[in-house]
Scaffold this active site. Structure first.
Site, PDB file in Angstrom:
ATOM      1  N   CYS A 291      -1.839  -3.266  -8.097  1.00  0.00           N
ATOM      2  CA  CYS A 291      -0.821  -2.780  -9.031  1.00  0.00           C
ATOM      3  C   CYS A 291      -1.497  -2.060 -10.194  1.00  0.00           C
ATOM      4  O   CYS A 291      -2.292  -2.658 -10.932  1.00  0.00           O
ATOM      5  CB  CYS A 291       0.022  -3.956  -9.521  1.00  0.00           C
ATOM      6  SG  CYS A 291       1.049  -3.592 -10.960  1.00  0.00           S
TER       7      CYS A 291
ATOM      8  N   CYS B  44      -0.928  -3.659 -13.559  1.00  0.00           N
ATOM      9  CA  CYS B  44      -1.678  -4.920 -13.694  1.00  0.00           C
ATOM     10  C   CYS B  44      -3.122  -4.640 -14.086  1.00  0.00           C
ATOM     11  O   CYS B  44      -3.713  -5.363 -14.898  1.00  0.00           O
ATOM     12  CB  CYS B  44      -1.633  -5.712 -12.391  1.00  0.00           C
ATOM     13  SG  CYS B  44       0.015  -6.232 -11.886  1.00  0.00           S
TER      14      CYS B  44
END
Length: 646
Positions: free
Chosen positions: A60, A63
């Protein structure tokens, strides 16, 4: 072609995250807990502390970008871990697929908090706030703790509710075993609760908060600005506690610096006052924390040369080169007494003059111990810690002094940038750090410490491009080590490892941005240049050699060390070195082959070798006279025989 290139780049970017996201985004060095499917339930269920866990995916993009913020948050609330801890779990790891599904993780990152003493069936509460900055998440953690009831509150979490004037005013004038700090703040302020949690792991002080709406308390304590700290001392006196800035970090630092306040984990086995420390370590040397003591630097060299290096019977190859570079650097940059500087210069010149690729370390020890009786060469043979003394044996000491030595050398190199020119120490824009890195990797006794330092150097040392960055890199690395070791068994309770410099030493070094403590790097650099500069070096407690008899009539009293700093001290060192330079050259000329040191190690002193030289010169003169005598006689004999023949 462009589309094919884009696909290949995307695959290369995604695969490393899928294979090793936890290792790439978060490591064991980070101040948080890395969870997995096997440890999540057992960790958060029925825990004595609350938990805030980030479920993320290593592929991600957000992230990855957010990982730095999450690490900073974990470091900011590291002192809170007995009440609430921070963890991460990577849902991109195959072993975690099922547990992420069980906890209903659909989007990344997802934040869940678990109350203390939660049941095994509890799947946590999802935080749905849009603001995920450090200050907002930190306030969420405070709210989580405060929403616990008195019955299910984390075991080590103190009350966070405000106290009333009826509870606090009776404490005025009473004696107690601890300090009591009252933080008076606005109702919507989080400073008081955050300071309470910052002091969670410390004993010797209790922190309580009160509100600015409590008018009887304000009238009694005469408080008009918020937030403010009112301190109740153990002897019954009470007063305002002055803080340069009314910020959480300043309040916490002031309370941690109070006498007798120390980490609770160390309190049972350690003393709580200097008077008790004196019984553990004799003699205790009073010192000023704002000073750097030459006695610590001399003791660092004594331990390094006579203890740590002495474990190597011989030096050759890379070890020998590292040692030569270290000695050369110290000889050029060391700010101590002229006798120590001359010792390092003598050792450096001797090492550079030797044609040998392998030398016995005993020869180095002979020079360090001055068995050749070279005047003006001296290094005390005692561990004389002052600013680096610990509350008991085994704490601080040599590691502290070695850090101090290299801090001083980085500042000296910045002040004298040409000192290492034409010395053979060519190690780029950060020569002091490179020599330090190679020395710690090759010789430092703590192997695990050396590996940690090498990893840090490998990650960021190449980015140092100036002498100022060299100073700041060492400061950042030292603070990182302090943060990692804070609260460990090696942490001295009288000198707890904390962000340095403290607010009392440099208040302008500390600032706050969006509720988070930040460093003012320009002010930090100015502080380091001043703190480790010549003018701030104290000769107090330094060991000095006994003066030669012929100097007993000089103006300086016997045994007194030349004092002063800055330019005057440098001039004195230069004159002292020039006065002894000729004798040093004579000794080095005779010792360039190493024979003098071998004779010295066999027990010959300077008188014995002087007699040998005198006999050698006398023998040469006698042989020369005999040669000329027989040469003249031979000519006369030839003349006689020639005349008779005629």
């Amino acid at each position: 072609m462009f589309r094919l290139w884009f696909k290949v780049a995307a695959v290369l970017w995604l695969v490393p995250g899928t294979l090793g996201g936890a290792a790439r985004l978060y490591t064991e060095e980070d101040p948080l807990v890395i969870l997995s499917s096997g440890s999540l339930r057992t960790t958060v269920s029925n825990s004595s502390s609350a938990w805030l866990v980030q479920f993320f995916s290593s592929w991600c993009g957000h992230c990855i970008q957010y990982s730095g913020t999450w690490k900073a948050l974990a470091g900011d609330v590291q002192e809170w871990q007995e009440a609430i801890s921070v963890g991460v779990l990577d849902c991109a790891q195959e072993e975690n697929f099922d547990v992420c599904k069980e906890f209903s993780i659909k989007f990344y990152p997802t934040f869940k908090y678990f109350r203390a003493h939660s049941l095994p069936t509890d799947r946590g509460t999802t935080y749905k706030g849009a603001d995920r900055e450090i200050q907002s998440v930190r306030q969420l953690m405070v709210n989580i703790l405060q929403n616990h009831t008195r019955m299910d509150r984390p075991q080590h979490c103190p009350p966070l509710e405000p106290y009333s004037s009826a509870e606090l005013l009776p404490l005025l004038g009473q004696r107690s075993d601890n300090f009591t700090a009252i933080i008076v703040e606005e109702p919507d302020s989080y400073v008081g609760r955050e300071v309470i949690l910052d002091l969670l792991q410390y004993s010797g002080v209790q922190v309580r908060r009160a509100l600015s709406s409590d008018l009887p308390l304000l009238d009694a304590l005469k408080i008009s600005t918020f937030p403010s700290i009112y301190l109740l001392q153990p002897n019954g006196t009470h007063t305002h506690l002055h803080s340069d800035k009314k910020l959480r970090f300043f309040f916490s630092s002031l309370l941690k610096a109070l006498p007798g306040v120390q980490r609770r984990s160390q309190a049972a086995s350690s003393s709580s006052s200097v008077g008790q420390v004196e019984a553990l370590q004799e003699p205790w040397r009073d010192f000023d924390r704002s000073k750097v003591y030459l006695a610590d630097l001399d003791s660092a060299l004594h331990y390094l040369l006579r203890v740590e290096m002495a474990t190597h019977t011989t030096l050759e190859g890379e070890e020998l080169q590292v040692f030569k570079d270290f000695v050369t650097m110290v000889a050029k940059l060391y700010p101590g007494g002229a006798w120590v500087v001359k010792l390092m210069e003598t050792l450096s010149d001797w090492l550079l003059s030797l044609p040998l690729q392998r030398i016995p370390y005993q020869a180095v020890l002979d020079l360090v111990d001055n068995k050749m009786r070279i005047s003006g060469v001296y290094l005390g043979a005692e561990l004389h810690w002052v600013g680096c003394q610990g509350s008991r044996a085994g704490l601080r000491g040599y590691p502290c002094s070695l850090w101090t030595l290299f801090h001083v050398l980085t500042v000296r190199h910045e002040a004298t940038p040409t000192a290492l020119d034409n010395t053979g120490v060519q190690l780029g824009s950060a020569p002091v750090l490179q020599v330090m890195r190679r020395y710690i990797r090759t010789f430092f006794g703590c192997e695990v410490c050396g590996r940690h330092f090498e990893q840090t150097a490998a990650d960021s040392l190449d980015s140092v491009q100036s002498r100022e960055e060299q100073i700041l890199w060492l400061w950042r690395t030292h603070n990182r080590v302090n943060n990692r070791l804070a609260g460990s068994l090696s942490d001295d309770p009288l000198f707890p490892k904390s962000p340095w410099p403290s607010t009392s030493l440099c208040s302008s070094c500390h600032e706050e941005k969006n509720g988070v403590h930040v460093w003012n790097h320009d002010n930090v650099l100015h502080f380091l240049q001043r703190h480790y500069g010549n003018a701030n070096l104290s000769p107090r407690y330094s060991l000095t050699p006994p003066p030669p008899p012929e100097r007993a009539q000089s103006g300086r009293p016997e045994g007194q060390e030349p004092r002063g700093g800055g330019r005057g001290r440098e001039e004195e060192l230069r004159h002292g070195n020039q006065a002894a330079r000729e004798e040093q050259r004579e000794v080095l000329v005779r010792s360039s082959s190493g024979s003098v040191w071998i004779l010295g190690s066999l027990g010959f002193n300077s008188v014995d070798m002087s007699l040998c030289v005198l006999l050698y010169v006398s023998s040469c003169l006698v042989l020369m006279l005999l040669f000329f005598f027989f040469k003249v006689r031979s000519r006369r004999w030839k003349l006689r025989t020639a005349r008779l023949h005629v």
